[in-house]
Design a protein around this motif. Structure first.
Motif, mmCIF file in Angstrom:
data_model
loop_
_atom_site.group_PDB
_atom_site.id
_atom_site.type_symbol
_atom_site.label_atom_id
_atom_site.label_comp_id
_atom_site.label_asym_id
_atom_site.label_seq_id
_atom_site.Cartn_x
_atom_site.Cartn_y
_atom_site.Cartn_z
ATOM 1 N N LEU A 24 0.699 -1.087 -0.080
ATOM 2 C CA LEU A 24 0.055 0.012 0.046
ATOM 3 C C LEU A 24 0.866 1.348 0.193
ATOM 4 O O LEU A 24 0.298 2.224 -0.179
ATOM 5 N N GLY A 25 2.040 0.992 0.438
ATOM 6 C CA GLY A 25 3.127 2.477 0.366
ATOM 7 C C GLY A 25 3.591 2.482 -1.043
ATOM 8 O O GLY A 25 4.323 3.673 -1.350
ATOM 9 N N ILE A 26 3.307 1.698 -2.177
ATOM 10 C CA ILE A 26 3.961 2.093 -3.156
ATOM 11 C C ILE A 26 3.398 3.232 -4.085
ATOM 12 O O ILE A 26 4.332 3.940 -4.526
ATOM 13 N N ASP A 27 2.081 3.493 -3.820
ATOM 14 C CA ASP A 27 1.625 4.913 -4.117
ATOM 15 C C ASP A 27 2.303 6.046 -3.566
ATOM 16 O O ASP A 27 2.803 7.061 -4.168
ATOM 17 N N ASN A 28 2.761 5.894 -2.446
ATOM 18 C CA ASN A 28 3.501 6.866 -1.585
ATOM 19 C C ASN A 28 4.859 7.043 -2.116
ATOM 20 O O ASN A 28 5.388 8.069 -2.202
ATOM 21 N N ILE A 29 5.428 5.959 -2.563
ATOM 22 C CA ILE A 29 6.886 5.901 -3.075
ATOM 23 C C ILE A 29 6.885 6.616 -4.520
ATOM 24 O O ILE A 29 7.657 7.572 -4.713
ATOM 25 N N MET A 56 7.229 7.682 8.199
ATOM 26 C CA MET A 56 7.367 6.933 9.257
ATOM 27 C C MET A 56 7.152 7.510 10.681
ATOM 28 O O MET A 56 6.442 6.964 11.379
ATOM 29 N N VAL A 57 7.727 8.743 10.713
ATOM 30 C CA VAL A 57 7.319 9.470 12.024
ATOM 31 C C VAL A 57 5.919 9.954 12.104
ATOM 32 O O VAL A 57 5.186 9.800 13.123
ATOM 33 N N ILE A 142 1.810 14.669 1.193
ATOM 34 C CA ILE A 142 1.288 13.334 0.511
ATOM 35 C C ILE A 142 1.421 12.171 1.465
ATOM 36 O O ILE A 142 0.701 11.404 1.630
ATOM 37 N N ASP A 143 2.459 12.433 2.411
ATOM 38 C CA ASP A 143 2.691 11.358 3.499
ATOM 39 C C ASP A 143 1.520 11.394 4.418
ATOM 40 O O ASP A 143 0.935 10.103 4.878
ATOM 41 N N PHE A 144 0.893 12.465 4.707
ATOM 42 C CA PHE A 144 -0.165 12.520 5.717
ATOM 43 C C PHE A 144 -1.330 11.950 5.170
ATOM 44 O O PHE A 144 -2.132 11.177 5.801
ATOM 45 N N ILE A 145 -1.547 12.032 3.662
ATOM 46 C CA ILE A 145 -2.860 11.621 3.171
ATOM 47 C C ILE A 145 -2.695 10.167 3.078
ATOM 48 O O ILE A 145 -3.564 9.275 3.229
ATOM 49 N N PHE A 146 -1.448 9.439 2.700
ATOM 50 C CA PHE A 146 -1.326 8.123 2.631
ATOM 51 C C PHE A 146 -1.128 7.471 4.065
ATOM 52 O O PHE A 146 -1.395 6.122 4.155
ATOM 53 N N SER A 147 -0.815 8.138 5.000
ATOM 54 C CA SER A 147 -0.844 7.500 6.588
ATOM 55 C C SER A 147 -1.930 7.122 7.124
ATOM 56 O O SER A 147 -2.371 6.209 7.778
ATOM 57 N N ILE A 148 -3.377 7.966 6.603
ATOM 58 C CA ILE A 148 -4.497 7.591 7.017
ATOM 59 C C ILE A 148 -4.893 6.150 6.932
ATOM 60 O O ILE A 148 -5.053 5.528 7.831
ATOM 61 N N VAL A 177 7.650 0.658 11.120
ATOM 62 C CA VAL A 177 9.310 0.821 10.938
ATOM 63 C C VAL A 177 9.740 -0.120 9.702
ATOM 64 O O VAL A 177 10.677 0.371 8.904
ATOM 65 N N ILE A 178 9.551 -1.394 10.142
ATOM 66 C CA ILE A 178 10.090 -2.209 8.904
ATOM 67 C C ILE A 178 9.935 -2.004 7.531
ATOM 68 O O ILE A 178 10.552 -2.008 6.674
ATOM 69 N N SER A 179 8.426 -1.709 7.308
ATOM 70 C CA SER A 179 8.036 -1.389 5.922
ATOM 71 C C SER A 179 8.832 -0.175 5.404
ATOM 72 O O SER A 179 9.067 -0.304 4.275
ATOM 73 N N ILE A 180 8.806 0.855 6.276
ATOM 74 C CA ILE A 180 9.627 1.917 5.922
ATOM 75 C C ILE A 180 10.906 1.866 5.553
ATOM 76 O O ILE A 180 11.299 2.403 4.768
ATOM 77 N N VAL A 181 11.663 0.848 6.324
ATOM 78 C CA VAL A 181 13.021 0.658 5.990
ATOM 79 C C VAL A 181 13.139 -0.127 5.035
ATOM 80 O O VAL A 181 14.115 0.145 3.925
ATOM 81 N N ILE A 182 12.141 -1.266 4.754
ATOM 82 C CA ILE A 182 12.594 -1.824 3.539
ATOM 83 C C ILE A 182 12.220 -0.840 2.095
ATOM 84 O O ILE A 182 12.786 -0.988 1.111
ATOM 85 N N MET A 183 11.120 -0.044 2.330
ATOM 86 C CA MET A 183 11.019 0.919 1.244
ATOM 87 C C MET A 183 12.242 1.518 0.863
ATOM 88 O O MET A 183 12.318 1.954 -0.461
#
Length: 268
Positions: A24-29, A56-57, A142-148, A177-183
């Motif tokens: 789901l973080g692909i769009d964010n990337i 992540m924060v 963008i991060d905030f929108i995708f964080s929801i 944390v793991i998903s953000i590090v992997i991304m």
């Protein structure tokens, strides 16, 4: 604090949630990359890494806030009619609204990806970026929108796991944390894989619809809701895990079959 990791259910939830967070973080990337690519090349990688760290924060802060609200389980209002009874608490409200949001967001995302695949990219490309600070501001938005939807997915996957209120929070923070590090490490490879197999992202969005329905049912269950005298029960998370695992297995088999067919056609 980490006693929950001794539970097999916790590991299943953690692995499943981490996978969903990555997909789901692909769009964010993609959107962060579009914003970063407008900068000079020497600043692009810096902007991308800053963007993902900010994601992540933001998500961890939102996790603490949402977890606090979900902890408010005492009803503050009761609805009692001839056909409906429910105790309304902040916990039930957050889960119910979160479920509705996930269903809406997922269906609209699926529609845009199928019918309007260039819609979001075109809208973002239209905005001019000239400095690193402007890029970071846009990335924060963008991060905030995708964080929801990311946070609501985490809540749906872990709510009720463990004996202590902080158990679910520990799992959610670890998964984020793991998903953000992997991304951050494999951002380009993940993006290439998803672009090559777009059905994976559609599958993940479909999972969000299931999680949305589960959140709504759980909100009703926690509020001891009764419709025409019948109490609404929670959906066991094992059903969700099985559905996700089975769907992924079928999708990987399809990917393997398509690859085999492409090789045969190329050979012919």
């Amino acid at each position: 604090m980490f006693e929950i990791l001794a539970s097999p259910d916790a590991w299943v939830a953690l692995l499943t949630l981490t996978f969903l967070e990555i997909v789901l973080g692909i769009d964010n990337i993609v959107f962060i990359s579009i914003a970063a690519n407008k900068l000079p090349q020497r600043q692009q990688r810096k902007a991308t890494n800053i963007g993902l760290l900010l994601a992540m924060v933001q998500r961890i802060i939102l996790l603490f806030a949402v977890s606090f609200l979900i902890g408010l389980s005492n009803p503050f209002y009761y609805i009692n009619t001839s056909w409906l009874y429910v105790g309304v608490s902040w916990q039930a409200v957050i889960l119910f609204l979160g479920g509705l949001f996930l269903i809406y967001k997922s269906t609209s995302e699926i529609h845009e990806k199928v019918e309007l695949p260039e819609h979001d990219e075109d809208a973002l490309k239209a905005k001019k970026i000239t400095t690193l600070s402007k890029a970071i501001v846009q990335i924060i938005i963008i991060d905030f929108i995708f964080s929801i939807d990311s946070i609501l997915t985490a809540v749906g996957m872990t709510n009720g796991i463990g004996n202590k209120p902080q158990d679910a929070l520990v799992l959610m923070v670890i998964a984020v944390v793991i998903s953000i590090v992997i991304m951050m490490v494999f951002a380009n490879g993940i993006r290439v894989f998803i672009n090559k197999h777009p059905s994976m992202q559609l599958l993940a969005l479909s999972f969000l619809i299931l999680i949305g329905f589960m959140l709504i049912a759980e909100a009703a269950h926690l509020g001891h809701a009764k419709v025409f005298g019948q109490e609404i029960g929670a959906i066991p998370k094992g059903y969700l895990y099985f559905a996700i695992a089975f769907s992924l297995l079928v999708e990987f088999l399809n990917m393997k079959l398509r690859k085999k067919q492409e090789l045969v056609e190329k050979h012919e």
